[in-house]
Structures are given as structure tokens and as C-alpha cells.
Enzyme design. Structure first.
Site, mmCIF file in Angstrom:
data_model
loop_
_atom_site.group_PDB
_atom_site.id
_atom_site.type_symbol
_atom_site.label_atom_id
_atom_site.label_comp_id
_atom_site.label_asym_id
_atom_site.label_seq_id
_atom_site.Cartn_x
_atom_site.Cartn_y
_atom_site.Cartn_z
ATOM 1 N N PHE A 42 -9.874 92.832 -39.475
ATOM 2 C CA PHE A 42 -10.697 91.732 -38.971
ATOM 3 C C PHE A 42 -11.623 92.222 -37.854
ATOM 4 C CE2 PHE A 42 -11.636 88.079 -36.308
ATOM 5 C CZ PHE A 42 -11.880 87.055 -37.219
ATOM 6 N N ASP A 43 -11.033 92.963 -36.921
ATOM 7 C CA ASP A 43 -11.815 93.469 -35.791
ATOM 8 C C ASP A 43 -12.934 94.400 -36.242
ATOM 9 O OD1 ASP A 43 -10.334 91.991 -34.079
ATOM 10 O OD2 ASP A 43 -9.020 93.624 -33.439
ATOM 11 N N SER A 88 -11.428 53.524 -27.207
ATOM 12 C CA SER A 88 -10.037 53.915 -26.966
ATOM 13 C C SER A 88 -9.151 52.905 -27.689
ATOM 14 C CB SER A 88 -9.743 53.922 -25.472
ATOM 15 O OG SER A 88 -10.204 52.731 -24.896
ATOM 16 N N LEU A 89 -7.910 53.287 -27.878
ATOM 17 C CA LEU A 89 -6.987 52.405 -28.587
ATOM 18 C C LEU A 89 -6.251 51.525 -27.594
ATOM 19 C CD1 LEU A 89 -5.441 54.882 -31.172
ATOM 20 C CD2 LEU A 89 -7.351 53.317 -31.470
ATOM 21 N N GLU A 119 0.458 58.869 -36.866
ATOM 22 C CA GLU A 119 0.092 60.228 -36.454
ATOM 23 C C GLU A 119 0.561 60.464 -35.023
ATOM 24 O OE1 GLU A 119 -4.164 61.162 -37.250
ATOM 25 O OE2 GLU A 119 -4.096 59.303 -38.414
ATOM 26 N N LYS A 121 0.089 61.416 -31.087
ATOM 27 C CA LYS A 121 -0.963 61.184 -30.103
ATOM 28 C C LYS A 121 -0.995 62.406 -29.187
ATOM 29 C CE LYS A 121 -2.566 57.550 -27.018
ATOM 30 N NZ LYS A 121 -2.869 58.463 -25.905
ATOM 31 N N ASP A 123 -1.833 65.036 -26.395
ATOM 32 C CA ASP A 123 -2.132 64.843 -24.979
ATOM 33 C C ASP A 123 -3.135 65.902 -24.528
ATOM 34 O OD1 ASP A 123 -2.005 63.584 -22.614
ATOM 35 O OD2 ASP A 123 -0.010 64.294 -22.059
ATOM 36 N N GLU A 178 -8.899 66.035 -30.898
ATOM 37 C CA GLU A 178 -8.373 66.277 -29.560
ATOM 38 C C GLU A 178 -8.343 67.789 -29.334
ATOM 39 O OE1 GLU A 178 -7.359 63.309 -28.263
ATOM 40 O OE2 GLU A 178 -6.236 63.827 -26.445
ATOM 41 N N CYS A 415 17.520 76.171 10.435
ATOM 42 C CA CYS A 415 16.738 74.956 10.603
ATOM 43 C C CYS A 415 15.246 75.293 10.589
ATOM 44 C CB CYS A 415 17.110 74.295 11.930
ATOM 45 S SG CYS A 415 16.070 72.877 12.317
ATOM 46 N N CYS A 433 21.455 70.609 10.930
ATOM 47 C CA CYS A 433 21.086 71.486 12.032
ATOM 48 C C CYS A 433 21.988 71.073 13.192
ATOM 49 C CB CYS A 433 19.624 71.306 12.412
ATOM 50 S SG CYS A 433 19.241 72.068 13.997
ATOM 51 N N CYS A 439 16.898 70.645 19.048
ATOM 52 C CA CYS A 439 16.024 70.639 17.873
ATOM 53 C C CYS A 439 14.999 69.493 18.014
ATOM 54 C CB CYS A 439 16.886 70.447 16.639
ATOM 55 S SG CYS A 439 15.979 70.528 15.100
HETATM 56 ZN ZN LIG Z 1 17.014 72.270 14.208
#
Ligand SMILES: [Zn+2]
Length: 680
Positions: A42-43, A88-89, A119, A121, A123, A178, A415, A433, A439
Site C-alpha cells: 500500500f505504501d 436534533s432528536l 441504532e 447513538k 458520542d 458522527e 499534612c 494532622c 496547623c
Molecule cells: Zn497540619
């Protein structure tokens, strides 16, 4: 001259031959999935064609197989009007809705036999392809349905879109379909984007739509998009039925779902339609591409015409959408939040995705166990669900979309706010912690909790003010509140004399709050309002509570081991003792003050449930509840046959009153309530 001319015509002949051959092998390879020559052969043919086209630019054809690799650039896509609107449907989500749609079709069509074509759908991104004399002349996005963008140059690179048709095709027609990105292409794309430091695509649909709008068609060619075509549109009569037109499109060389065993089904009953829907709802994850539902069309073209259109969509077709409360997106990162008790909560940072009408960017992950159980990894495509609550949650990983080099997620050990090594108490699923008093989010959180309505209920100060006080360095912990002076506050932004006075007065007033509120306000882990009340009832002062052993605390109703240990450990800490003595010095209550002596703690309401309704003279709303709870009663929200008493105040709702009377629940006044305790 004649030599040159004959050379040129020989070249043209060879070019035509090669184009035809390559189109044919392209069809066998990409559409039929049944190649007859090797990739190398092919190539070689493609390479020969390339050379001949380069030598003979006068024979350039945008639909030559050499153009599949792209190369053309588009600065701005031209807007093109659709010859036929791309409607659109209408969507449906349940059997009932499908039944109603079928019933309407039957009603309009009288006693005609109706066949339906089911069929998948896909995406992806909808496109309209226009062919003239068997050649692709234009590809357009849906746009607003009336006009879309001309993306022909990019669509030419998609191998499953034929550039030259075969067989007996109409002179001019359009076909809708699609363009989508198969799952494996999506994974490869995101992996290379990640390696390049680029944003990831949230899902294959976004990736497909984004790819079609790329300016460089060569880049589009690399994206490995695919297509399904499913609807022929023409002024000419193509066929008597939708199914027959799909068969024709297949014979012209289109990649239609008819090429696959079970992607299309022609049926004649609602049960068959539902069977198709249920089968694919269950098996959709087995497909190499994503679908978000099923499309059902009335097959007969004349019946379609009879049914016609609404303003927005055909009446002869409907989409069935699979449950939409779940979405898939990429887990970009896992971050951690530290709450006021030091509890560490992991949060999923997601690629933005539309879910149940909102855009979701973050989802709760609960704890380390959940991450391990789901084996979540950064870069994974995850399923996100949104239930009745507002916060979406991650429910699973789409394993077939997992990047090859992903690593199991390692939960943090320190932490994220103060670097203290995290601890996970035995029997608990949450990491904490331990640096409660150093803290930052814990320090701020503790003060915010302390001032809150159910704790010390300090007027004139809110969560934002607390942050402001921390930022200004005026407060580093709860005890500092009692050192504040009006003149300290005045320089703060949005702090006028009046608000500063209010704040100081509010803090002053907090000194009269009862011990149980102070105890609750300290923010000891696992000590809620009720536990604080129980502890104060059992140990009347902080000194007695500090002397108590874990065993002593366990004797108290509703105090279990986790709570007892948490209280015990807290009170033994130096920093906690320093805080308590500072608050004591400031004048807060650390002893039980039974207001007026008439609100004695008792067991008189043990096992009884109360509904409180209306306005009272001797209590405020929380006060009456507190009184009942202090005497071991239980507050419930609504009246049922299990309710023992309704305490009725002024303005009690008539509906509630009627319900209580109907169920024979005893209705008492606040005075009767107090008498019941006093008589005890
Ligand atoms: Zn802490």
C-alpha cells in the site's frame, strides 16, 4: 512536444489508476476491515502516486488518497448554510417515554404496520457530508442546525470517510454521520499531551470535536478519528425505507453500522426496541468507542413524511439516552483539605465535565481506603456520579482507558498545610494532622467553631472576620479573642467603630454561656453538642472531667470508646490545658450552672420522644429542646404514631395540630412540660 504530451497523458492514466487502487484498498482496510495487500505494498503505491502528483501539479485533486495525511491549514473556518437543516432528536430516558412516542406514531399512522430501526447513538461530533458525482465536496459541522463550519479539509484525513464513492450513487446528496475518537486513540492522545505538558481532554467526545476544529489538517490526521454515517438526505427519492438507504450507503463505500453484526436492528414492537436498548445499556462499555444512547427511527420513508417534524426535531425519530447522572472524565490530581479537627479529606481534581446540568470539577473521595479500593490513579478516566446530594463522587475507574505508565496513588504521609506526619487512629478510616494548635487551617477552624451559633454563639463576628483577625496577627487561637480591644480592631478593613464595639460586646457576653457550650466550643474531636451535654451532666466541672478516667467516661450513656479516648487524650495535652486555663482566667464557665435551679437534669423523659412546635414564652426554640434533652427526652422532627408528646406553643401550625389529634399524640403546653420535671 508530442513525446511530452504522451508522457503527460501516460502519467495521468497512471495517477487515475493509482488513486482508484488506493481508494479501493483504503476501503478494504478501513471500512471492510479485510485488506488484500500488505501495508508495504500500500505504501509503495501511495509513494508512487505522491511522486507523480508532484511532477504533475496540474492534476492536483483534493480528494486524492495522498491528501489523507493532511497538510492544509485553516485560519478561520468558513460558515456554510446546510442544504437541509440538521435537526436534533428529542430525548427520552425511560420505557414509558418510548411507549408514549410509539403510541403517538401508531395513532397518527392508523392501522399501518410500523417498523422501527434501532441504532447506536455515537458520542462524537455530528457532521454533514456532501457528495457530488461521487466525490466528497464538503463536510460541515452541525453548528446551530441551520449553518455550520466548513471542515472539509480536516474530514478528508479521516480514513473511514470515503473521498470517492463506488457503485450506483445519486449525483448529488448529503449524508449525515458522527465523527468520533475511538477509545484507544483517546488514550494515546492524552498520554502524548500529558508528556508534552498540555491540558488533557475530558472525554473522547471533546477530543473529537476539538480535533475537527484544528487549524492544521496534518495534526487532525494524527488524531485517528473515525466515522459512522447513518442518514442519507436528498431531494431525490433514495429508497423506500431508512434501512434500505443504509444498505445503499454501505454499497457506495460508506462506513455504516450495517457493516457490524448488531449495531443496527429493524424491529416491530416496543419490547424489541427495549431489548435493543437494554442490551446496549449493559454492553456499551465493551465497544471500542463511546455511545450515550440509542436512536430509534420509523423505518418507512412515507410514514416518516406523514409523521413530519416539530419545530425542533422529527416526529419519526427519538433518542433514548442512557442514565445521565454518570459522566466520565479525567482525574487530574488528588488534593487534600485539612478541617478544623485535623481530619484530612482527599478531593479529586477533575477535568471539567457536564453532569446532570452542572459542570463538575471536583469530587469527594472520602478517605485513603476509598482511593485504594477504587485503585484510583492520576490520569485515570473515572466515572463520576451525582446523587441526591450536591457533592459529586467518584465511583470507579474506566480501566480500558488507563494510561500505560500509571502508578498506584500513594496517600500523603504529611499534612499538606503544616507538614506534620499524619496519624490514623486505630479503628478509624480518616487520617488526621495531629498538630491541632499549630496547623493553620485547624487553628482558624477551631476559632470559627468556637464562635459558631451552637457553641459560644458570639455576636458580631463571623468566619470571615476570624480569617481577618488571623491575617492581621491579632488572633492565633481561641484564647486571644479575650484579649482583643476595640482599638486593635479599628485599623481592620470594613471594621467601623460600631462593628468593633459589637464584636467586643459579643465576646464579653460569651462569658455567660453555660459550660456545655464551652466544652463543645473547644472542638474536641468526636465531641458534638449532645456529647458535651452528657459529659457536663455526668461531670459537673472541668476539674472533675480532667480527673476522670476513660472507664469513668464509658459509664456515661452514649459515650463509647472512641469518644472517651478522644476526650481523655485531649485533656491530657499541655496545649489544651494552657488553653483551658487561659479561658478560665478570662472568665468563661467551666462548671455546670443549672439555670435557676428549676431545670434539673433528670431521667424523667427517658425513652419519650417530643415534637416541638410554635413559639414559647419561657424558652426560645433551642432552649426548649435543650430542656427536654437535659431531662433525657428525645427531639424528633415530625409527628408520627411513635411520638409521645407534642409541645405546643403559640402559632402552632393547624396541620400539625390536626395530625397530632388524629394520631392521638398527647399535646402539652410548655408549662405542663416544666411541671412534669418539677413533680419528679
Ligand atoms: Zn497540619
Amino acid at each position: 512536444m508530442s513525446d511530452l504530451f504522451s508522457q503527460e497523458s501516460a502519467d495521468k492514466e497512471r495517477i487515475d489508476y493509482l488513486r482508484k487502487e488506493l481508494n479501493h484498498h483504503n476501503f478494504l482496510y478501513y471500512i471492510k476491515d479485510a485488506p488484500e495487500i500488505s501495508d508495504r505494498e500500500f505504501d509503495a503505491l501511495l509513494e508512487e502516486l505522491h511522486k507523480l502528483e508532484d511532477a504533475n501539479p496540474q492534476f492536483f485533486d483534493p480528494n486524492s488518497p495522498t491528501q489523507r495525511v493532511g497538510g492544509g491549514l485553516t485560519k478561520k473556518f468558513k460558515t456554510v448554510k446546510h442544504s437541509f437543516p440538521m435537526l436534533s432528536l428529542s430525548n427520552s430516558y425511560s420505557r414509558t417515554e418510548i411507549e408514549a412516542w410509539v403510541a403517538r406514531a401508531y395513532k397518527s399512522l392508523g392501522d399501518q404496520k410500523v417498523f422501527f430501526v434501532c441504532e447506536l447513538k455515537y458520542d462524537g461530533a455530528a457532521v454533514s457530508l456532501r457528495y457530488e458525482n461521487g466525490v466528497l465536496v464538503r463536510a460541515t459541522t452541525r453548528g446551530d442546525g441551520k449553518s455550520g463550519d466548513d471542515i472539509t479539509i480536516n474530514v478528508r484525513t479521516i480514513r473511514t470517510v470515503p473521498l470517492q464513492l463506488k457503485g450506483d450513487y445519486p449525483e448529488i446528496f448529503e449524508i449525515r454521520g458522527e465523527i468520533f475518537m475511538p477509545k484507544p486513540s483517546f488514550v494515546t492522545l492524552n498520554e502524548s499531551r500529558k508528556a508534552a505538558g498540555l491540558d488533557l481532554f475530558a472525554n473522547p467526545r471533546n477530543a473529537a470535536a476539538g480535533s475537527l476544529k484544528l487549524q492544521d489538517s496534518k495534526e487532525v490526521a494524527n488524531r485517528r478519528l473515525e466515522s459512522f454515517t447513518y442518514s442519507v438526505v436528498s431531494d431525490a427519492d433514495i429508497a423506500d425505507s431508512h434501512y434500505a438507504s443504509l444498505e445503499l450507503a454501505t454499497s457506495w463505500g460508506f462506513h455504516t453500522p450495517l457493516l457490524y453484526d448488531n449495531y443496527v436492528q429493524r424491529v416491530s414492537s416496543v419490547d424489541d426496541v427495549m431489548q435493543f436498548i437494554e442490551y446496549w445499556n449493559e454492553h456499551r462499555h465493551d465497544l471500542p468507542f463511546e455511545i450515550d444512547g440509542v436512536v430509534i427511527k420509523v423505518d418507512d420513508v412515507y410514514q416518516q413524511k406523514e409523521l413530519g417534524y416539530t419545530a425542533k426535531s422529527p416526529r419519526w425519530a427519538i433518542a433514548y439516552k442512557f442514565a445521565a447522572e454518570e459522566a466520565q472524565t479525567i482525574l487530574n490530581d488528588i488534593r487534600f483539605q485539612v478541617g478544623r479537627t485535623g481530619a484530612v479529606t482527599p478531593v479529586a481534581e477533575l477535568e471539567a465535565v457536564a453532569l446532570a446540568g452542572t459542570t463538575v470539577r471536583r469530587a469527594s473521595l472520602h478517605n485513603a481506603d476509598q482511593i485504594a479500593r477504587l485503585d484510583l490513579r492520576i490520569g485515570d478516566t473515572v466515572r463520576v456520579e451525582k446523587g441526591g446530594d450536591i457533592i459529586p463522587k467518584v465511583t470507579g475507574v474506566v480501566h480500558e482507558l488507563r494510561p500505560v505508565n500509571s502508578k498506584p496513588f500513594e496517600y500523603i504521609q504529611n499534612c499538606p498545610e503544616c507538614q506534620a506526619p499524619l496519624v490514623r487512629p486505630e479503628g478509624e478510616v480518616v487520617h488526621y494532622c495531629p498538630a491541632e494548635f499549630t496547623c493553620p487551617p485547624q487553628r482558624i477552624g477551631k476559632v470559627q467553631h468556637f464562635i459558631s451559633r451552637k457553641a459560644l454563639d458570639i455576636d458580631g463576628i463571623g468566619s470571615e472576620t476570624v480569617k481577618q483577625l488571623f491575617q492581621a496577627g491579632l488572633v492565633t487561637g481561641i484564647a486571644d479573642l479575650y484579649k482583643l480591644r476595640v482599638e486593635d480592631l479599628l485599623p481592620l478593613e470594613r471594621m467601623a467603630q460600631k462593628s468593633a464595639d459589637n464584636l467586643i460586646q459579643g465576646i464579653e457576653a460569651s462569658k455567660t454561656q453555660p459550660f456545655e457550650r464551652v466544652l463543645f466550643g473547644l472542638g474536641i474531636r468526636h465531641v458534638g453538642e449532645t456529647v458535651a451535654q452528657k459529659l457536663v451532666a455526668a461531670f459537673s466541672s472541668i476539674d472533675r472531667l480532667m480527673e476522670a478516667s476513660i472507664e469513668d467516661m464509658l459509664l456515661v450513656d452514649e459515650i463509647g470508646e472512641i469518644i472517651a479516648k478522644s476526650v481523655f487524650d485531649f485533656l491530657k495535652r499541655d496545649d489544651a490545658q494552657i488553653l483551658i486555663s487561659a479561658l478560665r482566667d478570662a472568665g468563661l464557665n467551666f462548671e455546670r450552672t443549672d439555670s435557676g435551679g428549676d431545670l434539673l437534669m433528670s431521667q424523667v423523659f427517658q425513652g419519650k420522644s417530643f415534637v416541638v412546635s410554635g413559639v414559647f414564652t419561657r424558652f426560645d426554640r433551642d432552649g426548649i429542646k435543650e430542656f427536654i434533652q437535659k431531662n433525657s427526652g428525645k427531639i424528633v422532627g415530625s409527628i408520627s404514631s411513635k411520638t409521645d408528646y407534642v409541645v405546643a406553643g403559640e402559632n402552632m401550625g393547624p396541620a400539625k395540630l390536626e395530625k397530632a389529634q388524629k394520631l392521638g399524640v398527647r399535646i402539652i403546653s410548655e408549662n405542663e412540660l416544666i411541671q412534669m420535671v418539677e413533680q419528679q
